[in-house]
Design a protein around this motif. Sequence first.
Motif, PDB file in Angstrom:
ATOM      1  N   LYS A  10       0.448  -1.499  -0.184  1.00  0.00           N
ATOM      2  CA  LYS A  10      -0.353  -0.326  -0.045  1.00  0.00           C
ATOM      3  C   LYS A  10       1.165   1.502   0.072  1.00  0.00           C
ATOM      4  O   LYS A  10       0.381   2.251  -0.702  1.00  0.00           O
ATOM      5  CB  LYS A  10      -0.591   0.104   1.068  1.00  0.00           C
ATOM      6  CG  LYS A  10      -2.544  -1.046   1.268  1.00  0.00           C
ATOM      7  CD  LYS A  10      -3.059  -1.341   2.652  1.00  0.00           C
ATOM      8  CE  LYS A  10      -3.597  -2.560   2.136  1.00  0.00           C
ATOM      9  NZ  LYS A  10      -4.765  -3.113   4.055  1.00  0.00           N
ATOM     10  N   SER A  48       0.853   1.704  -3.916  1.00  0.00           N
ATOM     11  CA  SER A  48      -0.487   2.413  -3.633  1.00  0.00           C
ATOM     12  C   SER A  48      -1.559   1.070  -3.996  1.00  0.00           C
ATOM     13  O   SER A  48      -2.421   0.513  -4.413  1.00  0.00           O
ATOM     14  CB  SER A  48      -1.158   4.082  -4.173  1.00  0.00           C
ATOM     15  OG  SER A  48      -1.035   4.184  -3.677  1.00  0.00           O
ATOM     16  N   HIS A 106      -3.991  -1.923  -3.070  1.00  0.00           N
ATOM     17  CA  HIS A 106      -4.653  -2.492  -2.021  1.00  0.00           C
ATOM     18  C   HIS A 106      -5.427  -4.569  -2.983  1.00  0.00           C
ATOM     19  O   HIS A 106      -6.192  -4.838  -3.524  1.00  0.00           O
ATOM     20  CB  HIS A 106      -6.216  -1.769  -2.090  1.00  0.00           C
ATOM     21  CG  HIS A 106      -5.655  -0.630  -1.320  1.00  0.00           C
ATOM     22  ND1 HIS A 106      -5.325  -0.827   0.278  1.00  0.00           N
ATOM     23  CD2 HIS A 106      -5.041   0.258  -1.639  1.00  0.00           C
ATOM     24  CE1 HIS A 106      -5.055   0.688   0.183  1.00  0.00           C
ATOM     25  NE2 HIS A 106      -4.910   1.818  -1.197  1.00  0.00           N
TER      26      HIS A 106
END
Length: 351
Positions: A140, A144, A146
């Motif tokens: 994350k 970024s 997820h």
Amino acid sequence: MVQSTEEGMQSFEELVRHYSHSCLWWLGPWCPIMRLFHPEAIKPVLQASVAVAPKDPLFYGFLKPWLGEGLLLSNGQRWGWHWRMLTLAFHFDILKPYVKIFNQSTDIMHAKWRRLVLSGSPSLDICEQMGLMTLDSLQKCIFSHHSDGQEKPSNYILELLNLVVRRHQQLLHHLDCIYYLMADGQRFQQVCSIVHCFTADVVQQRRLTLGHVGREAWLQAKQGKTMDFIDVLLLAKDQDGQELSDEDIMAEADTFMFGGHDTTASGLSWVLYNLVCLPEYQQQCREEIQELVKDKALEELEWEDLSQMPFTTMCIKESLRLHPPIIAVSRRCTEDIQLSNGCVIPKGACR
């Protein structure tokens, strides 16, 4: 070779007790390895310049096909340039929003633990659970990205690390011409390709977007949002306006995934172990944290709270002193280095 097992660690501890200053090993008949244990013995090597005591290519070389020329494996001017370019990534304003990400990943881990308790599970592997949580957090913070990695793990990073450790322990596998014919060598290449393709895709897509919207519009869109590691590296420029290449950014992203994943999981696992062994300290840490979150709508620590937990911080630092995640560094001397006891590490020796 010391094995990466409980028995291997015990034999290594016995070695340090017997040779409290240093000892000499031979890797075959041609490569002397000087093991330095005492701080006074290590000091002259760590104080030597990079030209005199550079990183040992044998010890770190097995990581190069995976990590490239990032901070961990580079030397000299390249290392200095990369370090200056990465300094921005560790500015407090960049790091502060990451605390929220850490809370989210930890909440996922705690929810798993609660389900295990309700199902009657008698135990769990803390190291494995911590590894999944730190990997989730890093994905994350760096990309970024997820994923559902804590619930449905696919840990290529840990697999690569285990493959590197196994190679280091088998002398014949030190030779590329033999290693890449073996099953381990072929699997290492396969998993490296998977990891590199993921990182390259993120970096290239992000650079295309940056080029399309422009630097100012990109920064404007990021205001009030968390900038990940890739964002920071794409925007970084030196005093001459030079930017990091895609290969540079990929190397640093892969390096930080490697360097921040297993080491953080190991450190956290030892903290929990030591607190279990000392329940009175565990209770003091609990009370200190409870005091910080008692008036909050959500029982979560924020950036400002981290400086308000002195006892917990001391426990973490003492645990890291007793059980450091990194137990060795390796250098190869290009000149003779004299130790404090008068012994000399000859040119070409590893430590």
